[in-house]
Design a protein around this motif. Structure first.
Motif, PDB file in Angstrom:
ATOM      1  N   TRP A  90       0.845  -1.196   0.000  1.00  0.00           N
ATOM      2  CA  TRP A  90       0.000   0.000   0.000  1.00  0.00           C
ATOM      3  C   TRP A  90       0.874   1.238   0.000  1.00  0.00           C
ATOM      4  O   TRP A  90       1.921   1.262   0.629  1.00  0.00           O
ATOM      5  N   VAL A  91       0.437   2.264  -0.712  1.00  0.00           N
ATOM      6  CA  VAL A  91       1.157   3.538  -0.737  1.00  0.00           C
ATOM      7  C   VAL A  91       0.208   4.625  -0.246  1.00  0.00           C
ATOM      8  O   VAL A  91      -1.012   4.510  -0.366  1.00  0.00           O
ATOM      9  N   ASP A  92       0.788   5.681   0.320  1.00  0.00           N
ATOM     10  CA  ASP A  92      -0.007   6.769   0.891  1.00  0.00           C
ATOM     11  C   ASP A  92      -0.562   7.734  -0.148  1.00  0.00           C
ATOM     12  O   ASP A  92      -1.552   8.411   0.108  1.00  0.00           O
ATOM     13  N   HIS A  93       0.100   7.818  -1.290  1.00  0.00           N
ATOM     14  CA  HIS A  93      -0.324   8.769  -2.323  1.00  0.00           C
ATOM     15  C   HIS A  93       0.242   8.333  -3.667  1.00  0.00           C
ATOM     16  O   HIS A  93       1.088   7.442  -3.742  1.00  0.00           O
ATOM     17  N   ILE A  94      -0.234   9.000  -4.721  1.00  0.00           N
ATOM     18  CA  ILE A  94       0.276   8.774  -6.070  1.00  0.00           C
ATOM     19  C   ILE A  94       0.724  10.127  -6.607  1.00  0.00           C
ATOM     20  O   ILE A  94      -0.056  11.084  -6.622  1.00  0.00           O
ATOM     21  N   THR A  95       1.979  10.203  -7.012  1.00  0.00           N
ATOM     22  CA  THR A  95       2.524  11.451  -7.547  1.00  0.00           C
ATOM     23  C   THR A  95       2.340  11.486  -9.062  1.00  0.00           C
ATOM     24  O   THR A  95       2.707  10.536  -9.758  1.00  0.00           O
ATOM     25  N   LEU A  96       1.779  12.581  -9.546  1.00  0.00           N
ATOM     26  CA  LEU A  96       1.617  12.792 -10.981  1.00  0.00           C
ATOM     27  C   LEU A  96       2.692  13.769 -11.441  1.00  0.00           C
ATOM     28  O   LEU A  96       2.648  14.959 -11.122  1.00  0.00           O
ATOM     29  N   THR A  97       3.662  13.248 -12.181  1.00  0.00           N
ATOM     30  CA  THR A  97       4.752  14.050 -12.720  1.00  0.00           C
ATOM     31  C   THR A  97       4.213  14.905 -13.858  1.00  0.00           C
ATOM     32  O   THR A  97       3.383  14.448 -14.645  1.00  0.00           O
ATOM     33  N   ASN A  99       3.330  16.372 -17.251  1.00  0.00           N
ATOM     34  CA  ASN A  99       3.330  15.933 -18.649  1.00  0.00           C
ATOM     35  C   ASN A  99       3.782  14.494 -18.863  1.00  0.00           C
ATOM     36  O   ASN A  99       4.233  14.139 -19.943  1.00  0.00           O
ATOM     37  N   LYS A 100       3.640  13.650 -17.840  1.00  0.00           N
ATOM     38  CA  LYS A 100       3.957  12.227 -17.959  1.00  0.00           C
ATOM     39  C   LYS A 100       2.690  11.444 -17.628  1.00  0.00           C
ATOM     40  O   LYS A 100       2.247  11.443 -16.485  1.00  0.00           O
ATOM     41  N   PRO A 101       2.094  10.776 -18.614  1.00  0.00           N
ATOM     42  CA  PRO A 101       0.867  10.028 -18.346  1.00  0.00           C
ATOM     43  C   PRO A 101       1.072   8.976 -17.256  1.00  0.00           C
ATOM     44  O   PRO A 101       2.134   8.374 -17.147  1.00  0.00           O
ATOM     45  N   MET A 102       0.035   8.759 -16.459  1.00  0.00           N
ATOM     46  CA  MET A 102       0.050   7.740 -15.401  1.00  0.00           C
ATOM     47  C   MET A 102      -1.189   6.880 -15.591  1.00  0.00           C
ATOM     48  O   MET A 102      -2.305   7.386 -15.571  1.00  0.00           O
ATOM     49  N   GLY A 103      -0.979   5.606 -15.792  1.00  0.00           N
ATOM     50  CA  GLY A 103      -2.100   4.681 -15.916  1.00  0.00           C
ATOM     51  C   GLY A 103      -2.239   3.874 -14.638  1.00  0.00           C
ATOM     52  O   GLY A 103      -1.321   3.155 -14.263  1.00  0.00           O
ATOM     53  N   LEU A 104      -3.357   4.013 -13.947  1.00  0.00           N
ATOM     54  CA  LEU A 104      -3.625   3.183 -12.784  1.00  0.00           C
ATOM     55  C   LEU A 104      -4.094   1.839 -13.332  1.00  0.00           C
ATOM     56  O   LEU A 104      -5.108   1.752 -14.015  1.00  0.00           O
TER      57      LEU A 104
END
Length: 150
Positions: A90-97, A99-104
């Protein structure tokens, strides 16, 4: 938003949102410069206690954005989960960099619902309130659909 809807590169995979099956209910949202694509959850068994949520995100801003949490009326708890080689963490948060797409996705960070109050039935939907901290909150609709369309 058109760039997110057309093609979103995620690592070595490509998610083509515009080519979802006709049965999918494609939708997207924005919160400032944060773009939120089609979020979905697979159907669950009647007695399931948890469920995953997947979808694409893009931070179009110049500074990192943190997804701190989420809430929904259909579960007791919402957390961020990673499962690798059968081991969940488990992680506490998700960092969105910027202009870098993030797919959950199942093979990387994704949203996990614990204490489901009802099963997730294909064709249904439910609300999820995403908490991006100082960037704000965004209520989105999660579509319940089989994994085959993704």
């Amino acid at each position: 938003m058109a760039a997110l809807a057309a093609v979103m590169a995620v690592g070595s995979s490509v998610v083509v949102v515009a080519m979802l099956p006709a049965t999918a209910q494609a939708h997207s949202y924005t919160l400032g410069k944060i773009m939120i694509g089609h979020f979905w959850a697979p159907p669950t068994d009647q007695d399931a206690k948890g469920a995953a949520i997947y979808g694409p995100l893009l931070n179009g801003g110049s500074e990192p954005v943190i997804l701190l949490g989420a809430t929904t009326p259909i579960a007791d708890k919402v957390r961020f989960r990673i499962e690798k080689d059968g081991v969940e963490s488990w992680v506490d948060h998700i960092t969105l960099t910027p202009n870098k797409p993030m797919g959950l996705a199942a093979w990387r960070q994704h949203i996990w619902l614990s204490g489901l109050k009802e099963p997730l039935v294909a064709g249904g939907s439910f609300d999820l309130n995403l908490d991006f901290g100082k960037a704000g909150h965004k209520m989105i609709q999660i579509v319940i659909e089989p994994e085959g369309g993704h």
